[in-house]
Design a protein around this motif. Structure first.
Motif, PDB file in Angstrom:
ATOM      1  N   UNK A  54       0.802  -1.233   0.000  1.00 52.98           N
ATOM      2  CA  UNK A  54       0.000   0.000   0.000  1.00 52.98           C
ATOM      3  C   UNK A  54       0.831   1.278   0.000  1.00 52.98           C
ATOM      4  N   UNK A  55       1.929   1.268   0.730  1.00 54.98           N
ATOM      5  CA  UNK A  55       2.788   2.456   0.771  1.00 54.98           C
ATOM      6  C   UNK A  55       3.389   2.728  -0.605  1.00 54.98           C
ATOM      7  N   UNK A  56       3.847   1.682  -1.265  1.00 53.12           N
ATOM      8  CA  UNK A  56       4.406   1.829  -2.608  1.00 53.12           C
ATOM      9  C   UNK A  56       3.339   2.313  -3.581  1.00 53.12           C
ATOM     10  N   UNK A  57       2.129   1.773  -3.474  1.00 54.74           N
ATOM     11  CA  UNK A  57       1.035   2.183  -4.363  1.00 54.74           C
ATOM     12  C   UNK A  57       0.761   3.677  -4.233  1.00 54.74           C
ATOM     13  N   UNK A  58       0.719   4.148  -2.989  1.00 51.82           N
ATOM     14  CA  UNK A  58       0.446   5.568  -2.754  1.00 51.82           C
ATOM     15  C   UNK A  58       1.546   6.441  -3.329  1.00 51.82           C
ATOM     16  N   UNK A  59       2.780   6.004  -3.182  1.00 55.82           N
ATOM     17  CA  UNK A  59       3.895   6.805  -3.673  1.00 55.82           C
ATOM     18  C   UNK A  59       3.965   6.790  -5.197  1.00 55.82           C
ATOM     19  N   UNK A  60       3.590   5.667  -5.808  1.00 59.25           N
ATOM     20  CA  UNK A  60       3.575   5.619  -7.264  1.00 59.25           C
ATOM     21  C   UNK A  60       2.517   6.569  -7.825  1.00 59.25           C
ATOM     22  N   UNK A  61       1.383   6.643  -7.161  1.00 61.95           N
ATOM     23  CA  UNK A  61       0.359   7.611  -7.573  1.00 61.95           C
ATOM     24  C   UNK A  61       0.849   9.034  -7.369  1.00 61.95           C
ATOM     25  N   UNK A  62       1.583   9.255  -6.296  1.00 61.79           N
ATOM     26  CA  UNK A  62       2.153  10.584  -6.043  1.00 61.79           C
ATOM     27  C   UNK A  62       3.097  10.975  -7.175  1.00 61.79           C
ATOM     28  N   UNK A  63       3.914  10.022  -7.619  1.00 64.45           N
ATOM     29  CA  UNK A  63       4.840  10.286  -8.733  1.00 64.45           C
ATOM     30  C   UNK A  63       4.061  10.623 -10.000  1.00 64.45           C
ATOM     31  N   UNK A  64       3.045   9.815 -10.294  1.00 62.06           N
ATOM     32  CA  UNK A  64       2.263  10.020 -11.523  1.00 62.06           C
ATOM     33  C   UNK A  64       1.606  11.390 -11.562  1.00 62.06           C
ATOM     34  N   UNK A  65       1.269  11.927 -10.379  1.00 62.30           N
ATOM     35  CA  UNK A  65       0.609  13.234 -10.305  1.00 62.30           C
ATOM     36  C   UNK A  65       1.578  14.387 -10.024  1.00 62.30           C
ATOM     37  N   UNK A  66       2.862  14.091  -9.988  1.00 70.24           N
ATOM     38  CA  UNK A  66       3.857  15.104  -9.650  1.00 70.24           C
ATOM     39  C   UNK A  66       4.255  15.917 -10.874  1.00 70.24           C
ATOM     40  N   UNK A  92      11.111   0.794 -13.390  1.00 67.02           N
ATOM     41  CA  UNK A  92      12.236   1.552 -12.842  1.00 67.02           C
ATOM     42  C   UNK A  92      11.820   2.359 -11.614  1.00 67.02           C
ATOM     43  N   UNK A  93      10.622   2.929 -11.660  1.00 67.43           N
ATOM     44  CA  UNK A  93      10.152   3.722 -10.524  1.00 67.43           C
ATOM     45  C   UNK A  93       9.897   2.853  -9.299  1.00 67.43           C
ATOM     46  N   UNK A  94       9.343   1.675  -9.497  1.00 66.85           N
ATOM     47  CA  UNK A  94       9.117   0.778  -8.363  1.00 66.85           C
ATOM     48  C   UNK A  94      10.443   0.453  -7.688  1.00 66.85           C
ATOM     49  N   UNK A  95      11.446   0.112  -8.492  1.00 68.92           N
ATOM     50  CA  UNK A  95      12.764  -0.177  -7.918  1.00 68.92           C
ATOM     51  C   UNK A  95      13.313   1.034  -7.182  1.00 68.92           C
ATOM     52  N   UNK A  96      13.172   2.213  -7.773  1.00 68.87           N
ATOM     53  CA  UNK A  96      13.665   3.443  -7.144  1.00 68.87           C
ATOM     54  C   UNK A  96      12.951   3.718  -5.827  1.00 68.87           C
ATOM     55  N   UNK A  97      11.631   3.529  -5.811  1.00 66.32           N
ATOM     56  CA  UNK A  97      10.844   3.868  -4.625  1.00 66.32           C
ATOM     57  C   UNK A  97      11.092   2.919  -3.455  1.00 66.32           C
ATOM     58  N   UNK A  98      11.469   1.667  -3.748  1.00 67.39           N
ATOM     59  CA  UNK A  98      11.711   0.730  -2.644  1.00 67.39           C
ATOM     60  C   UNK A  98      13.163   0.745  -2.175  1.00 67.39           C
ATOM     61  N   UNK A  99      14.035   1.454  -2.886  1.00 64.53           N
ATOM     62  CA  UNK A  99      15.444   1.492  -2.502  1.00 64.53           C
ATOM     63  C   UNK A  99      15.649   2.010  -1.085  1.00 64.53           C
ATOM     64  N   UNK A 277      11.167  11.129  -2.729  1.00 64.65           N
ATOM     65  CA  UNK A 277      12.084  10.127  -2.203  1.00 64.65           C
ATOM     66  C   UNK A 277      12.597  10.425  -0.786  1.00 64.65           C
ATOM     67  N   UNK A 278      12.412  11.656  -0.342  1.00 67.01           N
ATOM     68  CA  UNK A 278      12.827  11.995   1.030  1.00 67.01           C
ATOM     69  C   UNK A 278      11.635  12.125   1.962  1.00 67.01           C
ATOM     70  N   UNK A 279      10.413  11.972   1.404  1.00 69.71           N
ATOM     71  CA  UNK A 279       9.219  12.133   2.206  1.00 69.71           C
ATOM     72  C   UNK A 279       8.970  10.949   3.115  1.00 69.71           C
TER      73      UNK A 279
END
Length: 279
Positions: A54-66, A92-99, A277-279
Motif C-alpha cells: 500500500x505504501x508503494x502504491x500511494x507513492x507511485x500515484x504521487x509520482x504520476x501526479x507530480x 524503474x520507478x518501483x525499484x527506485x521507490x523501494x530502494x 524520495x525523502x518524504x
C-alpha cells in the motif's frame, strides 16, 4: 581491528569466502521486473503486484501526479498511472521507490550515516534525471535509478562496520574504507541483482573522474557530473575537483561552474524528486 588495512582485508576475505552479506532487492521490485520482462505482461498484472504494498502504491500515484510527469488531469488509480507512465518506466520507478528500505539503520550508531547517504543518493538521482532529459537516447527514469544505486556498495561496508566499535567511532577511517571499497562492491551487488550492464558500470566507474570514451553520453557520465555537483560547497574530497579536467562535463555539455539546480525549471524537477524520495 584498528587499521583500515585490517578492516579491508577482512571484507576481502569475506568476499572470497562468499560470506559477506550483500543487500537484497525487495521482493516487490523483483516481481515487477520479472513481470515487465514478459512480453505478454499487462498493466493489470503490474498494478496487482504494486497493490500488494500500500505504501508503494500511494507513492507511485504521487509520482504520476507530480511535476515530473505533468498529468493533464488527476490520476486516481494504479492502472491509469501505470498505463500513462508505461511499463518500463513503472518498473524503474518501483525499484527506485523501494530502494529507501535498504537505508534503514538497525542501530543508532549508523542511523545518521545512512540517512545522510540516502539524501546524497536522492540528490545525485534528481540531478541525473534532469541531465538525461536533454538526450533522447537516455531514459530519465533509468538515470534516476542510476543515481540511486551509484553508492550502493557502501551498504555492506557500513553493515560490516556495525560490529566493530573502533570503526563506528572513527568516522574518518570508516569513510576511507567506504571510498576504497564501494565501487567494486557496488558492481558485485548489481551483478547479483542482474541489473543491466549500463547500471553496473555506473556503480563501478562513477568515481573515475578521468573516464573518457568514444560514443554518446551514457548514464555513468551523468552520474559522474551529478555526483560532483552534489558535493559542491562541501568539505568532501570531490568538491575540490576542477570540473574542466573531467571529460564527463564535455559529454553532458554543461560548463562545470554552472550548477544544474540553479536553472529554474530544473530546480522544480529536482525538488519534485526530493519530495517523493525523502518524504
Amino acid at each position: 581491528m584498528d587499521t583500515k588495512e585490517d578492516f579491508i582485508a577482512e571484507i576481502e576475505a569475506d568476499l572470497a569466502n562468499n560470506t559477506l552479506v550483500l543487500p537484497t532487492l525487495p521482493e516487490v521490485a523483483l516481481k515487477a521486473r520479472d513481470t515487465v520482462e514478459d512480453p505478454e505482461c499487462s498493466v493489470t498484472e503490474v498494478a496487482a503486484i504494486t497493490a500488494t504494498d500500500p505504501s508503494l502504491s500511494a507513492r507511485l500515484l504521487q509520482v504520476a501526479n507530480s511535476p515530473l510527469y505533468r498529468a493533464r488531469a488527476p490520476i486516481e488509480n494504479l492502472k491509469t498511472a501505470i498505463s500513462r507512465m508505461g511499463l518500463t518506466t513503472t518498473r524503474n520507478l518501483i525499484t527506485s521507490l523501494v530502494m529507501q528500505q535498504m537505508f534503514q539503520a538497525t542501530s543508532e550508531a549508523l542511523d545518521t550515516r545512512l540517512r545522510t547517504l540516502w539524501e546524497h543518493h536522492v540528490n545525485v538521482a534528481a540531478i541525473s534525471r534532469v541531465l538525461a532529459m536533454a538526450f533522447p537516447h537516455l531514459d530519465p527514469d533509468e538515470a534516476l535509478l542510476a543515481g540511486l544505486i551509484h553508492d550502493i556498495g557502501a551498504l555492506p561496508v557500513l553493515s560490516k562496520a556495525e560490529g566493530y566499535r573502533t570503526m563506528i567511532k572513527n568516522i574518518e577511517l570508516l569513510d576511507r574504507c567506504v571510498r576504497e571499497l564501494h565501487t567494486d562492491l557496488g558492481r558485485k551487488i548489481l551483478q547479483s541483482w542482474q541489473f543491466p550492464q549500463e547500471l553496473i558500470d555506473v556503480a563501478a566507474n562513477h568515481e573515475d573522474i578521468t573516464r573518457d570514451h568514444d560514443g554518446p553520453v551514457d548514464y555513468t557520465d551523468l552520474v559522474i557530473v551529478a555526483n560532483l555537483q552534489s558535493y559542491a560547497g562541501t568539505d568532501h574530497p570531490l568538491a575540490s575537483v576542477d570540473g574542466s579536467t573531467v571529460p564527463a562535463f564535455d559529454k553532458v555539455g554543461i560548463e562545470p561552474e554552472i550548477h544544474i539546480g540553479d536553472i529554474d525549471d530544473n530546480a522544480e524537477q529536482i525538488e519534485a524528486v526530493q519530495s517523493i524520495l525523502l518524504g
